[in-house]
Scaffold this active site. Sequence first.
Site, PDB file in Angstrom:
ATOM      1  N   LYS A   1      -9.327   4.847  -8.381  1.00  0.00           N
ATOM      2  CA  LYS A   1      -8.721   4.489  -9.662  1.00  0.00           C
ATOM      3  C   LYS A   1      -9.287   3.135 -10.042  1.00  0.00           C
ATOM      4  O   LYS A   1      -8.973   2.111  -9.420  1.00  0.00           O
ATOM      5  CB  LYS A   1      -7.198   4.435  -9.534  1.00  0.00           C
ATOM      6  CG  LYS A   1      -6.503   3.857 -10.759  1.00  0.00           C
ATOM      7  CD  LYS A   1      -5.004   3.751 -10.497  1.00  0.00           C
ATOM      8  CE  LYS A   1      -4.312   2.904 -11.559  1.00  0.00           C
ATOM      9  NZ  LYS A   1      -2.866   2.755 -11.292  1.00  0.00           N
TER      10      LYS A   1
ATOM     11  N   TYR B   1      -7.435   2.086  -4.994  1.00  0.00           N
ATOM     12  CA  TYR B   1      -6.904   1.478  -6.224  1.00  0.00           C
ATOM     13  C   TYR B   1      -7.626   0.154  -6.420  1.00  0.00           C
ATOM     14  O   TYR B   1      -7.243  -0.870  -5.859  1.00  0.00           O
ATOM     15  CB  TYR B   1      -5.405   1.297  -6.091  1.00  0.00           C
ATOM     16  CG  TYR B   1      -4.694   0.758  -7.308  1.00  0.00           C
ATOM     17  CD1 TYR B   1      -5.307   0.696  -8.557  1.00  0.00           C
ATOM     18  CD2 TYR B   1      -3.383   0.311  -7.219  1.00  0.00           C
ATOM     19  CE1 TYR B   1      -4.652   0.208  -9.664  1.00  0.00           C
ATOM     20  CE2 TYR B   1      -2.708  -0.177  -8.323  1.00  0.00           C
ATOM     21  CZ  TYR B   1      -3.341  -0.226  -9.544  1.00  0.00           C
ATOM     22  OH  TYR B   1      -2.678  -0.718 -10.636  1.00  0.00           O
TER      23      TYR B   1
END
Length: 299
Positions: free
Chosen positions: A168, A141
Site C-alpha cells: 500500500k 504499508y
Amino acid sequence: MAQAPKVELTGIIPPLVTPFDAAENIDIAALRAEVRFHLAAGVHGICVTGSTGDGQMLSVEQSVTVARTAVEEVNGAVPVIAGIIRDSTAEVIRYGSALKGTGVDALQVTPVHYLFQPDEERTIEYYRRITEATGMPVVVYNVIPYALIPARTVYRVIQEVDLVVGVKQSGGDIHQLADLLKASPSGVVLTAVDDLLYPAYLLGAAGAVSATLTVVPGLCVEQWNAVAAGDHKTALDIHNKLLPIWRSIDGPNMTMRIKAALAMLGRDGGLGAHPLTPASEAEKAAIRAALVEAGLLPL
C-alpha cells in the site's frame, strides 16, 4: 517455502475509524454500524486498526477487539485487513499472532519509524520474520515519511518474501507509486495517494486503501466501477468531488476530522482518544463545504 493463503485485495478497501467511548474503550456498536454501512456501499474489503483507525494508539487487546468485531460483522463477504503500527519486529509479531486468531485475511504492516530506519537487508528480514512467525499474508504499508521504503527495496520484499502479497503506497508520493506500478511486481499495488486515486487506477493500481474511502465509500465505489467500465467522464467528475473532501480532512488531526465528517453525514465514528485534537470550527466549516460541493449535504 511458505505459500500465502488465498486473499484477493482489489478495488475499494476503506480503512475504518476506531470509535471510542467517553472512557476511551472501543465503541463496538458504533464500529459494527460502520462496517455495515461500508458493506451496503458495495466496498470490496475492509481495513481496520490502520492509521485512519488510530492503530498506533491501540493495545493488542483493543486491536483484537476491533478486528474480531469487523470479521464477525463482515461474515466472509469481503476480505478484512488488520493494520499493525509498531516499532520493533518482536512487537509486530506479538500483535500479528494475536490478530491471526481473529480470522482476518491479511495484515498491513508499516516499517518501524522511531527513531532509526533499518537498511535494505534488515527491512527484508523484518518482513520475512513477521510472515514466518505469523503465517499470515502481509501488505507492506509504505507510509512513514521519514522511513519510506525505496521502490527497489519494496520490489525485493515482494519477490523474496513469499507471504508478502502487496504494498500500500502512501505518503503522498505519486512518483514512488508510479515506479512500483511500472515494475509490475507479482504482488498487488494499492494506492493511498488520496488526491490522485483516479490516475493511480489508470496507471494500474489494483485498488485503494485510503481515508477518502472511509468518508464517502459510495462515491469511491462508483468511481472504481466507472474506470472499469471505461466511463472516464464520470470518473473525472467524481475525482473533482473527492478532491475537496480529501483537502478538508487532510491534516495532523486527520482521524478527528474524519469523525467530524462522519457526524455531518449522520454516522457515528465515536470519540477520539486523548490527546488527539478535535476538529476546529474552521476545519468543520471546510469539511461541510466540501460535502456540500460533492452533493452529499444540502446548502
